[in-house]
Design an enzyme around this catalytic site. Structure first.
Site, PDB file in Angstrom:
ATOM      1  N   PRO A   1       0.815  -1.221   0.000  1.00  0.00           N
ATOM      2  CG  PRO A   1      -0.916  -1.603   1.525  1.00  0.00           C
ATOM      3  CD  PRO A   1       0.378  -2.186   1.039  1.00  0.00           C
TER       4      PRO A   1
ATOM      5  CD1 TRP B   1      -1.934  -1.159  -6.200  1.00  0.00           C
ATOM      6  CD2 TRP B   1      -3.680  -1.831  -7.426  1.00  0.00           C
ATOM      7  NE1 TRP B   1      -2.826  -0.113  -6.272  1.00  0.00           N
ATOM      8  CE2 TRP B   1      -3.901  -0.497  -7.024  1.00  0.00           C
ATOM      9  CE3 TRP B   1      -4.655  -2.471  -8.197  1.00  0.00           C
ATOM     10  CZ2 TRP B   1      -5.048   0.206  -7.373  1.00  0.00           C
ATOM     11  CZ3 TRP B   1      -5.803  -1.767  -8.549  1.00  0.00           C
ATOM     12  CH2 TRP B   1      -5.980  -0.453  -8.137  1.00  0.00           C
TER      13      TRP B   1
ATOM     14  NE  ARG C   1     -22.390   7.619 -37.185  1.00  0.00           N
ATOM     15  CZ  ARG C   1     -23.538   7.672 -36.524  1.00  0.00           C
ATOM     16  NH1 ARG C   1     -24.336   6.620 -36.449  1.00  0.00           N
ATOM     17  NH2 ARG C   1     -23.902   8.790 -35.926  1.00  0.00           N
TER      18      ARG C   1
ATOM     19  CG  HIS D   1     -16.159   3.853 -32.391  1.00  0.00           C
ATOM     20  ND1 HIS D   1     -14.853   3.610 -32.740  1.00  0.00           N
ATOM     21  CD2 HIS D   1     -16.795   2.662 -32.537  1.00  0.00           C
ATOM     22  CE1 HIS D   1     -14.708   2.345 -33.065  1.00  0.00           C
ATOM     23  NE2 HIS D   1     -15.873   1.740 -32.964  1.00  0.00           N
TER      24      HIS D   1
ATOM     25  CD  GLU E   1       4.288  -6.208 -16.665  1.00  0.00           C
ATOM     26  OE1 GLU E   1       4.296  -5.497 -17.693  1.00  0.00           O
ATOM     27  OE2 GLU E   1       4.088  -7.423 -16.674  1.00  0.00           O
TER      28      GLU E   1
HETATM   29  C1  LIG Z   1      -4.609  -2.857 -12.196  1.00  0.00           C
HETATM   30  C2  LIG Z   1      -3.265  -2.986 -11.554  1.00  0.00           C
HETATM   31  C3  LIG Z   1      -2.701  -4.234 -11.449  1.00  0.00           C
HETATM   32  C4  LIG Z   1      -1.478  -4.392 -10.801  1.00  0.00           C
HETATM   33  N1  LIG Z   1      -0.965  -5.656 -10.644  1.00  0.00           N
HETATM   34  C5  LIG Z   1       0.114  -5.829  -9.854  1.00  0.00           C
HETATM   35  C6  LIG Z   1       0.564  -7.150  -9.506  1.00  0.00           C
HETATM   36  O1  LIG Z   1      -0.003  -8.146  -9.953  1.00  0.00           O
HETATM   37  N2  LIG Z   1       1.597  -7.261  -8.643  1.00  0.00           N
HETATM   38  C7  LIG Z   1       2.233  -6.181  -8.106  1.00  0.00           C
HETATM   39  O2  LIG Z   1       3.166  -6.355  -7.325  1.00  0.00           O
HETATM   40  N3  LIG Z   1       1.860  -4.915  -8.442  1.00  0.00           N
HETATM   41  C8  LIG Z   1       0.807  -4.717  -9.281  1.00  0.00           C
HETATM   42  N4  LIG Z   1       0.383  -3.449  -9.601  1.00  0.00           N
HETATM   43  C9  LIG Z   1       1.052  -2.313  -8.979  1.00  0.00           C
HETATM   44  C10 LIG Z   1       1.883  -1.513  -9.948  1.00  0.00           C
HETATM   45  O3  LIG Z   1       3.003  -2.240 -10.343  1.00  0.00           O
HETATM   46  C11 LIG Z   1       2.237  -0.189  -9.237  1.00  0.00           C
HETATM   47  O4  LIG Z   1       1.045   0.560  -9.162  1.00  0.00           O
HETATM   48  C12 LIG Z   1       3.330   0.561  -9.943  1.00  0.00           C
HETATM   49  O5  LIG Z   1       4.549  -0.110  -9.810  1.00  0.00           O
HETATM   50  C13 LIG Z   1       3.505   1.983  -9.391  1.00  0.00           C
HETATM   51  O6  LIG Z   1       3.570   2.003  -7.998  1.00  0.00           O
HETATM   52  P1  LIG Z   1       2.625   2.995  -7.183  1.00  0.00           P
HETATM   53  O7  LIG Z   1       1.233   2.783  -7.648  1.00  0.00           O
HETATM   54  O8  LIG Z   1       2.874   2.821  -5.739  1.00  0.00           O
HETATM   55  O9  LIG Z   1       3.062   4.445  -7.633  1.00  0.00           O
HETATM   56  P2  LIG Z   1       4.208   5.343  -6.976  1.00  0.00           P
HETATM   57  O10 LIG Z   1       5.463   4.581  -6.831  1.00  0.00           O
HETATM   58  O11 LIG Z   1       3.667   6.003  -5.758  1.00  0.00           O
HETATM   59  O12 LIG Z   1       4.426   6.418  -8.108  1.00  0.00           O
HETATM   60  C14 LIG Z   1       3.420   7.381  -8.425  1.00  0.00           C
HETATM   61  C15 LIG Z   1       4.049   8.460  -9.286  1.00  0.00           C
HETATM   62  O13 LIG Z   1       5.024   9.157  -8.536  1.00  0.00           O
HETATM   63  C16 LIG Z   1       6.064   9.612  -9.378  1.00  0.00           C
HETATM   64  N5  LIG Z   1       7.341   9.059  -8.891  1.00  0.00           N
HETATM   65  C17 LIG Z   1       7.536   8.092  -7.973  1.00  0.00           C
HETATM   66  N6  LIG Z   1       8.847   7.896  -7.764  1.00  0.00           N
HETATM   67  C18 LIG Z   1       9.507   8.758  -8.559  1.00  0.00           C
HETATM   68  C19 LIG Z   1      10.875   9.040  -8.795  1.00  0.00           C
HETATM   69  N7  LIG Z   1      11.879   8.385  -8.198  1.00  0.00           N
HETATM   70  N8  LIG Z   1      11.179   9.985  -9.698  1.00  0.00           N
HETATM   71  C20 LIG Z   1      10.205  10.662 -10.367  1.00  0.00           C
HETATM   72  N9  LIG Z   1       8.895  10.441 -10.173  1.00  0.00           N
HETATM   73  C21 LIG Z   1       8.539   9.507  -9.289  1.00  0.00           C
HETATM   74  C22 LIG Z   1       5.726   9.121 -10.788  1.00  0.00           C
HETATM   75  O14 LIG Z   1       5.047  10.125 -11.497  1.00  0.00           O
HETATM   76  C23 LIG Z   1       4.782   7.970 -10.526  1.00  0.00           C
HETATM   77  O15 LIG Z   1       3.917   7.736 -11.612  1.00  0.00           O
HETATM   78  C24 LIG Z   1      -0.807  -3.259 -10.294  1.00  0.00           C
HETATM   79  C25 LIG Z   1      -1.372  -1.997 -10.443  1.00  0.00           C
HETATM   80  C26 LIG Z   1      -2.590  -1.847 -11.054  1.00  0.00           C
HETATM   81  C27 LIG Z   1      -3.182  -0.472 -11.161  1.00  0.00           C
END
Ligand SMILES: Cc1cc2nc3c(=O)[nH]c(=O)nc-3n(C[C@H](O)[C@H](O)[C@H](O)COP(=O)(O)OP(=O)(O)OC[C@H]3O[C@@H](n4cnc5c(N)ncnc54)[C@H](O)[C@@H]3O)c2cc1C
Length: 547
Positions: free
Chosen positions: A273, A305, A434, A504, A529
């Site tokens: 989280p 996730w 269309r 569309h 990923e």
């Molecule tokens: C539908 C879905 C399925 C998923 N499935 C899996 C799964 O099966 N297994 C799993 O382990 N994970 C899974 N994930 C998680 C996914 O891999 C993460 O959401 C992703 O790696 C990003 O992590 P975060 O959401 O915590 O974003 P954060 O790490 O909080 O990043 C958010 C934003 O902060 C900025 N940021 C963060 N760090 C930096 C930096 N160093 N420099 C510059 N900008 C930065 C970027 O703009 C980034 O987009 C899934 C996510 C979704 C939405």
């Protein structure tokens, strides 16, 4: 009828762009101390990573146009148009950020601003040149018959397309709208066709078919449903690669055959989280314990996730085995955590020893059919035999996971290309059928131009991904090419599905038209990923700037 294209000029254009990108990478490498100081110049490094990725896509598309793609009348024009668009965009960026790129006005004038470069690029992106591609694509209803120089891949494409059209397409919409889980019946059918064992070597019961066949399969499945078919292969693929890299022989014998047979379905759990991109800071912990006379570990902590965690028989879990947080990535291990399978949106798995694993799926607008769970591990026991690599794998999990992720990213290049292809087909069909103002909307120049650009970018993403597959066949340890394929193809899927939705009109927003599903499915691709900025900075830029 072939659409005119100047491939010699395109080759000169790309060689000039290549020189400029190389020089700019050398400048950035110096300024960032071989990539160690990327964070000081994130914006420019992101820009460079993207330019290098588009350059690679343009080169791969040109090679294809000069090779097997020459048999398709639109491909040479696509190669020229994509290179021209990229070259002009690069010129705009270098002109705006000349100091960062390290390209002064004289060098610019001799390269990206030269009459030859501009002449070739402008001719390639002429409105009529791109509209002609669009007309051709609309006539063909967008169908992908692109020639492939590999008989096995062509046969795979034909047979998987037949399967996906008859088995997946009819259920895809229902699964999406009801947020259903992919059915066991469907998993069994895919297992029988060997889809889960494509990366598993033959000696462990897999097909050992190589990455191109895997990508073509993924593409065709994702063309019918990203979530209810194409993405099912990703998790076995990631776990298989991690096991091949770091598992003991006993573990390979134990896990790979049932993975290949679809008897063991996996979920991958890295994200927490509060920990996403900063994987090295994972906190969910695994502590040594003896339970019922068996040596192992108890897992405590939260994960987020975790896609497919309900249905999966095992979770490949990255957990902290060295409590010293300062050890970062060097304190993480990879476990194969067995569990029962559950069909719903939440589950509770209790162990006789008192361990508990709870999961609750987070609702999402797209990517339904897989269900992504927030997990809570409480005193959950896992045998020492399930630590990937046993003692040798202790605190090596980060590297095994990253290896698995590289395979996952390559696969996502295929997923994104397949989804984008679906959007192209629906859009071309709609444009042909269309009618407005007394004629098909596909007769209008602007529609043809939009479809022409969509098709061109999708072909570039396909060739970049196929090339990455070949590169990975040659060297399993590569990270750059799969990351580029994932980055570019995901963006292409997002943009082309949205463009298709616009073609569309209002019906593109209706659930009964598949394009609306493609749009919400595509938006997840640049997130997982390795979210796009992290992929650009920490994988692509870091690789390109390293000395
Ligand atoms: C539908 C879905 C399925 C998923 N499935 C899996 C799964 O099966 N297994 C799993 O382990 N994970 C899974 N994930 C998680 C996914 O891999 C993460 O959401 C992703 O790696 C990003 O992590 P975060 O959401 O915590 O974003 P954060 O790490 O909080 O990043 C958010 C934003 O902060 C900025 N940021 C963060 N760090 C930096 C930096 N160093 N420099 C510059 N900008 C930065 C970027 O703009 C980034 O987009 C899934 C996510 C979704 C939405």
């Amino acid at each position: 009828m072939a659409i005119k294209a100047d491939l010699e000029g395109t080759s000169r254009l790309l060689s000039t762009a290549d020189d400029v990108v190389r020089e700019s990478l050398a400048v950035a490498s110096d300024r960032t101390d071989g990539g160690k100081g990327i964070d000081r110049e994130q914006v420019h490094c992101e820009r460079l990573a993207y330019a290098a990725t588009e350059l690679a896509a343009a080169r791969d598309l040109l090679d294809y146009a000069n090779g097997p793609g020459a048999a398709d009348p639109a491909v040479p024009a696509m190669a020229a148009a994509f290179a021209g668009e990229f070259g002009l965009k690069l010129g705009g960026q270098v002109s705006a950020h000349a100091v960062e790129f390290g390209i002064d006005d004289a060098r610019f004038a001799a390269t990206l601003g030269s009459p030859d470069f501009l002449g070739v690029a402008r001719a390639a992106v002429a409105d009529e040149a791109i509209s002609a591609i669009g007309r051709h694509v609309i006539e063909q209803r967008g169908v992908n018959h692109s020639p492939i120089d590999d008989e096995m891949a062509v046969m795979t494409r034909d047979s998987v397309r037949q399967f996906a059209d008859s088995e997946i397409a009819p259920i895809a919409e229902h699964i999406h709208r009801n947020d259903d889980l992919v059915s066991d019946e469907q998993i069994e059918k895919m297992a029988q066709l060997g889809f889960f064992g494509m990366a598993v070597p033959e000696e462990y019961g897999g097909g050992g078919m190589g990455n191109l066949a895997m990508i073509v399969t993924t593409e065709e499945l994702s063309r019918c449903s990203l979530a209810a078919a194409g993405s099912l292969i990703t998790r076995p693929e990631i776990l298989t690669k991690a096991l091949l890299k770091g598992g003991t022989e006993e573990q390979k014998q134990q896990w790979l055959p049932p993975i290949a047979a679809g008897e063991v379905m996996a979920a991958i759990s890295v994200t927490e989280p509060d920990i996403g991109s900063d994987v090295a800071s994972v906190r969910c912990k695994a502590e040594p314990a003896e339970v019922g006379g068996e040596q192992g570990y108890v897992i405590d902590g939260a994960k987020a996730w975790c896609t497919f965690a309900g249905r999966a028989n095992v979770i490949a879990l990255l957990a902290r085995t060295d409590p010293d947080l300062a050890k970062g990535a060097r304190g993480l291990s990879l476990f194969i955590v067995p569990k029962d399978t559950f069909a719903g949106h939440s589950f509770e798995m209790r162990q006789e020893s008192g361990g508990l694993l709870e999961g609750k799926a987070d609702a999402t607008p797209g990517y339904r059919g897989m269900h992504s769970f927030t997990l809570a591990f409480d005193n959950y026991f896992v045998s020492a035999a399930n630590l990937v690599g046993r003692e040798k794998g202790l605190n090596k999990g980060f590297y095994l996971q990253m290896n698995g992720f590289a395979a996952g990213r390559l696969q996502t290049g295929g997923r994104a290309t397949g989804l984008a292809q679906a959007g192209l087909e629906r859009t071309a069909e709609y444009a042909a059928d269309r009618k407005q103002f007394g004629q098909p909307i596909g007769n209008f120049q602007l529609t043809q131009h939009k479809v022409g650009r969509m098709a061109t970018h999708i072909m570039a993403s396909r060739q970049l991904t196929y090339r990455a597959a070949a590169a990975m066949d040659a060297d399993e340890s590569i990270a750059l090419e799969p990351a580029m394929a994932k980055l570019f193809s995901s963006d292409v899927a997002v943009w082309t599905t949205q463009e298709g939705q616009l073609v569309h009109g209002g019906w593109g927003y209706a659930e009964e038209f598949a394009i609306s599903r493609y749009v919400v499915d595509a938006t997840v691709l640049p997130i997982f990923e390795g979210v796009k900025p992290i992929l650009e900075l920490k994988v692509i830029a870091r690789n390109l700037l390293a000395r």
